[in-house]
Structure formats: C-alpha cells, structure tokens
Scaffold this motif. Structure first.
Motif, PDB file in Angstrom:
ATOM      1  N   ASP B 266       0.834  -1.207   0.000  1.00 14.80           N
ATOM      2  CA  ASP B 266       0.000   0.000   0.000  1.00 14.80           C
ATOM      3  C   ASP B 266       0.872   1.263   0.000  1.00 14.80           C
ATOM      4  O   ASP B 266       0.640   2.187  -0.791  1.00 14.80           O
ATOM      5  N   ALA B 269       2.407   1.643  -3.400  1.00 13.45           N
ATOM      6  CA  ALA B 269       1.431   2.069  -4.413  1.00 13.45           C
ATOM      7  C   ALA B 269       1.146   3.561  -4.267  1.00 13.45           C
ATOM      8  O   ALA B 269       1.004   4.281  -5.257  1.00 13.45           O
ATOM      9  N   ARG B 270       1.049   4.028  -3.012  1.00  5.05           N
ATOM     10  CA  ARG B 270       0.733   5.444  -2.800  1.00  5.05           C
ATOM     11  C   ARG B 270       1.921   6.355  -3.109  1.00  5.05           C
ATOM     12  O   ARG B 270       1.739   7.502  -3.517  1.00  5.05           O
ATOM     13  N   ARG B 284      -3.961  -1.326  -3.382  1.00  6.09           N
ATOM     14  CA  ARG B 284      -4.001  -0.391  -2.270  1.00  6.09           C
ATOM     15  C   ARG B 284      -4.952  -0.888  -1.200  1.00  6.09           C
ATOM     16  O   ARG B 284      -5.950  -1.546  -1.484  1.00  6.09           O
ATOM     17  N   PRO B 287      -7.934   3.569   2.421  1.00  2.16           N
ATOM     18  CA  PRO B 287      -7.080   4.543   3.101  1.00  2.16           C
ATOM     19  C   PRO B 287      -7.351   4.561   4.603  1.00  2.16           C
ATOM     20  O   PRO B 287      -8.474   4.322   5.055  1.00  2.16           O
TER      21      PRO B 287
END
Lengths: 612, 612
Positions: B266, B269-270, B284, B287
């Motif tokens: 994650d 990816a961010r 992801r 959030p």
C-alpha cells in the motif's frame, strides 16, 4: 586487592544493592547517579548505610560533558559541578568520576580541556574530593586513555587524575603499551569489565553487553598487570552494564561479580612473574587441583522403571545400593551413574550431580570456598568417603572425588556388590564418558561459565547458536586442559508456550570405538535409536561426497556424521528421552574434538517427533 | 502482488510453518534447507503438502560457497549442486538461491565467477530450475548488488539471474541508484526484510535482528519502487531471521509478516506516482481514515471501589450506566472512561480497550480487514451505535468511533444521565487525554508497532531504554500525524522473580494547563500524588540551573520536570496505582512533545516503594 562495584552492575533498589555488595564481600562501592536520584535516602543516610555495612563509597559517578566547552558553558558546568562535588563530599566519596565530553565539547584542544579541568580540580580540592577523568570510547575528542592522560598531565593538578576502564580501552583495541608512561599516583580509579568480542558500536556494546571478568573475551590479566605495574594501589572496581544482570537476583549477581574479581586477581598473580613497582598485594587462590576425569553422574527423578529399562538396554548394570543412602550405583565399564528417586518425588528424571576425579579434593573445595561458592553438606556415615560438594548456579551439585588407582573409586565400595556374573554382557564394548550436556536457565548462563572456569579450570570454547523449532539455543562447550572433561551448557530459548517435553533435556554422551558395531549389537538386543530423517542423509551425501554405501549404512543405523577441517570425523546417535534425560553415543576419529553442532538442529526436531 | 515467505522466518516444524504461511494468506514459500533436512517428509510429500495448501514453492535456499574457486573445487561444487538441483526439481521449486561465496572463494574475478555460474546454469536448465544469485553483504568478493549484477550480466545464461535482498543492500548503505541498470527479466527473485538501524557487523545483524517491513528503519517503499521500476514481476518474499520471531506462535507471526507486506504494498502504491515499466499490479488498502482524538479508554477489573475513589479524587464523575451492557461511563471534561467489572472478575484493573474518534469508522474497519486483523464483535441492541472494534496483538481492544460535532459522542447517549449538578466540581480545570501507556509482552512488541502503524497511522518515534530496579524497560512512543494521539508501549523486562506489583502497569495521562494549581486543588480535596525523592530535586537544581524557589515548589508538589533542546518544558506527576492502572497528570509548554523519559526511572523506583 581492594574490590569495589558500581551500583549499576546489579538490580534492585539502592539499599538492596548495597546489601548485596556487602554480602558478596566487596570492600567498596561506586554510587551511580541514577541510583542515588531515585533513592529516598539522603546522601548522609546512604553514607551511614555504607558505613554500617563496612562499605567504602569509593566513587560517585558519572559527571558528564564538562570540558572542551566555550567560556559561558564552562560557568554553567562549574556551577553544576559544585552541586555534585558537594554531594560527593556529603556521601564521603573520595573521588568523583568525570567522563570525557560526548555531547557539548566544541574545542578540540588539550590545553583548553586541561585549563578547565584545573578549575574543576580547585573546586574538588576545596571539598576534599578528587576528580578521576575517564576517556569514554565514544568521547567527542578525548576517547583514548592516552589522550586522557595527556590532558591530565597537562592539567597538573593534585586533585585531578585518571580513571582507567578496561572496556573503554579494549573496545577501541587500544594497546596497553603506553600505560607505562602513567605514574600510578595519577591513576585515581580503575574500573574493570569484560565483554563478548562483538563488532558493535562501542556505546551500545558498553550499555548492554558488558560482562564480569572471565565471562568475555578481553585480556584482563594483562590489563591488571599493566595497571599494577604503574604502582596503582586503589580499588579495582567492577562496572558492568548488562541487560541480564539488571534482571537477576542482586545477591547472587553480586556474588558472581566478586567471584570474577577473585578469579582475575588469582590469574594476574600467577601471570605476573615480577611487578617491582606494584605496591598492591595480590592474593592467590588455592590452586585448582588437576581434574582427571568424570567420576560419576547422578540422575534424580521418578521414571525409575523406564530409566532402568533404558540403562539396561545400553548395557548398564546395577552395581548395588548404598549402605546408608537410598541411591543405587549403575555401571558400564568405567561410566558410573548414581540413581536416586527419593529426593524429588514429583519431578522428572534429570541430571542433578556431576562427580569429577581430581588430584586433591580438599584443595579444590578450599579454592571453591575462596570463590564464595556454596558448599554442600551430605550426610556421611562413619567409615564412608567424605564427599566435597559445591552448588553450581543452576543447582546442579558438583563433587570433587579422590583419585583412585584401580578401576573403582573408594566410594563405590559403599555400594553392595551385585553378582559379577551380571556384568558379562556389556553391549557397548569399551565405553568412556565423552561429555555431559546440561540445560541452563537464561538468567545464570554467564555465571555458570565463570563458575566452571574458576572452580574446575574448564575453558569455554566458541559458543554456537543451534536453531530449534522454538528458537535459537545458545550452546557453549567447556573443556579441561587435556580434553578429558567436556561439559556443554545449553540455554533453551523462552517461548510463548512450549510443549513440556521441549523445555530442554540434559544428556550424557558415551564414547565407543566402533559406533556402527555398537548400534548393531544394541539393535539385536532390542534397542532402537532416535530416528533421523532421510533428508538428512541426502544432504550428507551431497555435502561430504560420501559414497552411497557409507550413507546407506549411516542411515540404516540412524547415525549422524560430521567432519572437521582437518579430516577428523564424528559419528553420533541418540537414545529416546526419559523424563528430561537422554543418552548420546559417539565415536571420534582423526582427532575430531567438536560435538556435532551442525547436527543439533536435526536431532532437536527429531526429538520433538519422538518425545520419549 | 504475489507474496512469499521463507520458512526460516517463523518457528515450528516445517509442516507447521507451511500451514501458518497458508493461513496468513501467503501465495508462496521459500523452503529453507535446514527446515527440509530436519523434516521426515520427503521432498515429494512436501511438494504435495504445499500443493494441497495452495502454496507455490517459489525458492529453495541457500546454496553456498559455489563460485570463484579453483577447478578441482569447482568439480566438487558442481556435484554438490546437482544433488541440490535435483532436490529443487523434486520440490517443484522454480528457483534455487545461490549466495555469493563467503568461505571458499579464492579468485576475485568476475569472469571466473561468471564462467562457473554458467556451468551451474546448464545443470539448472537441464532440470527446469533457475539460479538466483545473491550478493551477501559479507560475501568474500561479491558483496554488493551492483557486483552481483556484473557477474550475472557476464554469465549471460538464461537460467542465471539475480536475487535482490533489501537487507543486504541497506546493511551496506548501498544506494538504489544503480538498480535502473538491471533489466527486470534478469531479477529472478526478490527478498525483503526490515531491520533496526544498528552499527553491528552485517552477519550478526542479519542473523538475529531482521524485522518485518514497517518494524525497522530501512526505506522499503523506495526499495520496492526501484525493484518494480525494473519490470520485475516475481514474488516479493519475506526473509527474516529474528531471535524473537523464532520463539513465537508461527500462526500469529506469519500473519504479522503478511500484514507487513500488505502495508508495504500500500505504501509503495501510494508513493509511486508512476512506474511505467512495472507490470506488477499493486493493491491499495482502503485509506487509513484520519484519526482525530482519543474517544474513550476502557478499564476492567475488580478494584472498582478503589478505582472509583481514585477517579472521584481526580474529578471524574459517573455519567451513568449503559442501557443494555454492564458498563458505566465516567467523564472529566472530554475525557471518557468506560468501567466494567463483570467480564474478568478475577483480575486486576487494567486498560482493556481504546476508543479513537476517526473520520470514517467503516473505512478504518475495512482497512483492518484487509490487514488480516481480527474484528471484534460486540453485541449491539437495536438503536445503539455500532462499534467497529479490532484486537491488538496484546489483546487490547481498539475501537473506531464516529466523529461527533458536539462535545459528546453519540454512543454516550446510551448511558443514563446522572444529575448535572454532580458535574460542578471539576478539580482539574480544562483536561484532555494526553496519552495512554500500555505494558506489552516481549513476544509481540514489534508486531504491536506495525499494528498501530498500519491500522491507525501512528508513527513510531525513537525508542528509549528506561532503567528500572528490575531491568531495562524498552519504551516506544507512537504518535498520529498531527500529534493529537499518542500511545506509549513499554516492554517490561523478564526477571527471575518480580514482585507482583512490579509486573508493569498501564497508565492514562491527562493534560492540564496549570499543573501546580491543579495539584494544589487536588491536594486540598485530600488527594496525594506519588512521592518523589528529595535527591531528584537536588539533581534538577544542578542540571537545569533552576532557582531554589522553583525547585522548592516542584518538590512540594511532587512534580517531575523536563526541558527539551528548544526550551519546551514539561511537568508531570502520578497518582497511586490501583490494580495495574495509574494516572499521570502533565503540563506542556513551549512545544515540548516528549514524555519525560528521563524521569521514568525515578517514577518507577518510587512506585516500588508505594505500590498502591
């Protein structure tokens, strides 16, 4: 030799630390600032505690980040110093330790440092306190004892001298060669610590891993000789930061610390042919009586029936019961086991005592007394052999046995003889006791190393980590000078919830001259060895280039194999485990002197599968 | 992203490790040679276990000390390799790891290494296995990824590629800059490990201290981006050697490992705006919903009377009992405590749940689901607020609470209201919850760090060691991005026999704007704070140059003081301990954002004197 210990070296409250230091036999203490700050006793009360206990307060420490600073910072540092010097005076501490500046020094100049230390010296002198300046291995500018001596020499103040600390010297691999330049009268204090040899930054190494002398890898007798050669005659003080020692019983740990100094004193006295300049008398211990061989191993527990089946299967025979004690002697060649199932009726079989044949049991016991090791008292009826026994840190009993010219020790005659005809079928052929392996608790492991080193003269070898299905087992072999005695100490890792059978067992290794033939004979008599997985043998073939035939024979007999760098070879196999005891059978050829550590993981996992 | 884990990363038998890996959600495994050798399962059985579990055997490892050797040694090494390649093929492992030579290399020449690896590549190709060559940080000649790539490039064999391992790269402080030169197709495997930043030799560091991603200090999202940018599309595999993880429950530890990869995926990816070359889709997580503030703290235990006395003394007032559950709400300003003494009738008071106000509880819970964190189910009657709860590694319950515009959360309305008149005498004035400190078991500490990081977005700060009379306490603060939430995790050291009251307590710190005035008011109402020794104040005067008047006031009120480098100041004091819970009161000025770690030793020793 006057001994001291820093309060940081052991756990507990300040009061408990002082009492532990006294009970261990220390002459003095260093008061570590944090211990004082968190105490509810006033400095005067602490002073009177120490006086009542007969402990000198040798040092107050540490005072940090003083020298090499700009003028305005110096004023603040001097004010701070006055408060601490007042405190040292109140405590009756002769000396305050000043560590070389780590955090605030900005001026890399001996003259500045010396000028500033001179002003500190004046303040100290007014209060009747001395300053001992120490180079920390991670000091900003001053980080070698040589540099700290240059600063002290230049300071040229009667109240400012040096503190030498073996850790700070050896952790930087400094040589001792320049110590001869320092007059003993300018060494105001001497701290000593051992440590395992690690490649770690000195600060972390120092704060977590220091050990008592004799437990690590520093050449401390050489350090002592060098310090004494200067004419230094102050205390030798243990200052050890060790994560485990902080967690253990302070009384036992202080005793361990004091023992380490007595041992070091003895080593130093024996190593130093002549130290003309040294005014400090070193006391020798009674010499360690030469250790000859294993005399007996005692096993206690309630699995007597199962254990005697296992022993019978191996060829042991009952020799008889003791005339006055509820113990039985079982023998196989010259291997003697004493079995007793009366003392701990609720517990599993485990090794509870080790008997060693020594040249002079009385001398060995006297040496142990001087090392402050608890003597055991066993009842002895009239006409019976006196047994000289001492307690090991894990509770194992260690006995010093008199030498015996024949094959049988005198004490064995106290056991009724069983008909000699029973002795015929010795399955193992010629058998000797190769080694004994004991499981040690995590909190007394380093203590045990020093114990066996100091009392029996066993020397530790390189320790190894063995992977177990529940963690890494630290395994430490110790051996007598001639190799006749070997002891392996294993520290079982803690785990969240280990199965009971995996808490770690003790084992007794028997050496034979032809292990394959022995195992075949044992097998014909109905005995099975611990089964070893086939994958192990496939690896063996690839690793050592053994022939298929050799590997097949090993596999058939469940034998493990090892080869050393010089071509020495080792075979080993294991019995089932009874209670917390199992037996190993080994064969050594070509001078192989290891213990097959590479095979330990396989054995441990195999034992999980076959717990009994 | 395809995930894998080396069997050496967790404890247990090989069978238990495979099951743990599967239950945690891994796609594949690396079979570590020692685990295979000590298994009674044949390679074919292991292969079918893995198939049955849906695990790919991604790698067999390690093959050591192959290249850079003279010709005769090469022949032996090739024979050894054939046996292991056969084994890899039997296992169905696509790839075998070859580590750069540590022990036997004598020829420091890329061409020799490449020529020899090419011959190995031929043997591998015959069996349908690939060779992944890895530079160990302590390799004799090849010890950087750049050099290993030079060798592999020169080898130019379709069956010989690279293995990249984040530990070997970051432990040598190698930059990632040269990774761009490597075509992704020539990277055959990628291992990942985090580690605490230490100055220790890489071998010891690697063998004992590796951590799962997110638990240490390596820039792993950057590593991942660099690897993916090459076009690598193979598995990302955890290979962690850690003394503690070997000792813990393999199922829990494998789950922790898998969570660390999901978290890293994650983050990567961010962080990666665009990785045009990467064919690997990164998934992801939902959030992390922004965390706003502490919503409530729940305390369970049987010292309810004592606890309510303490709470009343601090100014807390009972707000009412829950309409359907046997819990009571106590409040002080916006600090809410939920007390419950029904669930664990035999145990002492301790903190059992933490409630946090977050922007979107549903999103937070969904994220926790994706991180394979156990959801808690609480019975909720009709019309009551749904509580989204998850279990922390130490068993503490963590709840995501909905934001509330007013001063009272919606769930609080489920508690019967007590007469408002009772609320008048709030002794502490304006109060907020400053932080909560929890005592953690040694075996789930690193897991807890990652847990709070991944679920709540709390970031760990520098950890500190606090000396306690029974050992060093490792203390780790975690904080939310805006600083509104702080959590301190303390690992109590093991000791031989600690007094029960010293097993470590949880505490709740309340922040007030004028601590001296607050303590004076509390005192007038009959409340005493934990007594602090006079020696502490003498040290404070010397250390900070405080005036006698200020120090006298602090001492009179038993307040502890700290000052940071930027002049921020901190005052703190403590209540008595009830069960395993106490309260701290703090005042922060000038942006001080620590927790008074320098005072923790004093507090801990003082608490030993006044356990309740």
């Amino acid at each position: 030799m006057r001994t001291s210990i820093a309060t940081v070296s052991i756990g507990g409250t300040l009061e408990a630390k002082l009492e532990a230091a006294r009970s261990a036999g220390f002459d003095g203490i260093e008061i570590f600032e944090n211990d004082l700050i968190s105490s509810f006793a006033t400095p005067r009360q602490i002073r009177s505690w120490a006086e009542r206990l007969g402990l000198r307060i040798d040092l107050y420490q540490p005072f940090r980040d003083f020298e090499g600073v700009p003028a305005e910072q110096l004023s603040a540092n001097l004010r701070r110093a006055e408060a601490k010097l007042d405190l040292a005076a109140e405590l009756g501490a002769a000396t305050m330790l000043v560590c070389s500046n780590v955090a605030t020094a900005t001026i890399d100049d001996d003259r500045t440092a010396a000028d500033q230390l001179r002003r500190l010296g004046d303040l100290a002198a007014e209060r009747g306190v001395r300053i001992a300046y120490e180079a920390l291995a991670w000091g900003r500018f001053v980080n070698t004892y040589r540099r700290s001596w240059q600063v002290v020499e230049r300071t040229d103040h009667p109240s400012v001298g040096l503190c030498l600390d073996s850790f700070h010297i050896f952790s930087r691999s400094s040589t001792l060669a320049e110590m001869g330049e320092i007059p003993g009268a300018k060494i105001f204090f001497c701290q000593i610590a051992d440590a395992p040899l690690m490649d770690l930054d000195p600060l972390s190494w120092s704060r977590h891993y220091r050990l008592f002398p004799g437990q690590g890898g520093f050449p401390l007798p050489e350090f002592m000789s060098a310090v004494l050669s200067t004419g230094y005659d102050g205390p030798i003080s243990i200052e050890v930061f060790n994560d485990v020692f902080r967690q253990t019983d302070p009384i036992r740990t202080a005793r361990d610390a004091h023992r380490s100094l007595r041992y070091l004193e003895d080593l130093t006295a024996r190593a130093t042919i002549s130290t003309p300049a040294s005014p400090m008398p070193l006391e020798r211990l009674p010499p360690a009586s030469t250790i000859r061989t294993h005399d007996f191993v005692e096993i206690h527990g309630t699995v007597a029936g199962e254990l005697s089946n296992l022993l019978t299967g191996l060829g042991f025979r009952p020799h008889g019961t003791h005339r006055s004690k509820p113990v039985a002697l079982w023998t196989l060649g010259e291997v003697r086991l004493v079995l007793d199932d009366t003392r701990s009726p609720g517990s599993n079989a485990k090794v509870t005592a080790l008997g060693f044949e020594v040249d002079d049991p009385v001398a060995s016991a006297a040496r142990a007394d001087q090392l402050n090791i608890t003597r055991l008292s066993r009842e002895t009826a009239a006409g019976e052999q006196v047994l000289y026994g001492i307690a090991a840190p894990d509770g194992t009993e260690v006995y010093f046995c008199a030498p015996h010219p024949g094959s049988e020790p005198a004490w064995a005659r106290e056991f009724s003889k069983v008909d000699a005809a029973e002795h015929e079928a010795v399955l193992l052929g010629s058998v000797t006791l190769d080694h004994v392996a004991l499981t040690e608790p995590w909190y007394s492991f380093d203590e045990a190393i020093l114990y066996y080193r100091a009392t029996l003269g066993l020397e530790p070898e390189q320790s190894v980590d063995v992977a177990d299905a529940y963690g890494l087992v630290r395994s430490q072999a110790l051996r007598s000078a001639d190799g006749a005695i070997a002891l392996v100490l294993n520290v079982q890792p803690l785990s969240e919830s280990p199965p009971v059978h995996h808490r770690g067992a003790d084992h007794i290794a028997l050496r034979v001259s032809d292990l394959p033939a022995t195992v075949r004979r044992l097998r014909r008599a109905g005995m099975r060895m611990l089964e070893i997985p086939a994958n192990y043998y496939a690896d063996l073939r690839a690793r050592y280039g053994l022939t298929d035939e050799v590997v097949a024979q090993l596999q058939d007999l469940d034998l493990l194999f090892d080869r050393d760098d010089r071509g020495g070879e080792f075979l080993q196999c294991y019995t089932r485990t009874v209670g917390s005891v199992f037996f190993e059978l080994v064969q050594r050829t070509g001078g192989y002197d290891g213990f097959g550590a590479a095979n330990s993981s396989v054995r441990r996992v195999a034992q999980m599968r076959s717990p009994t």
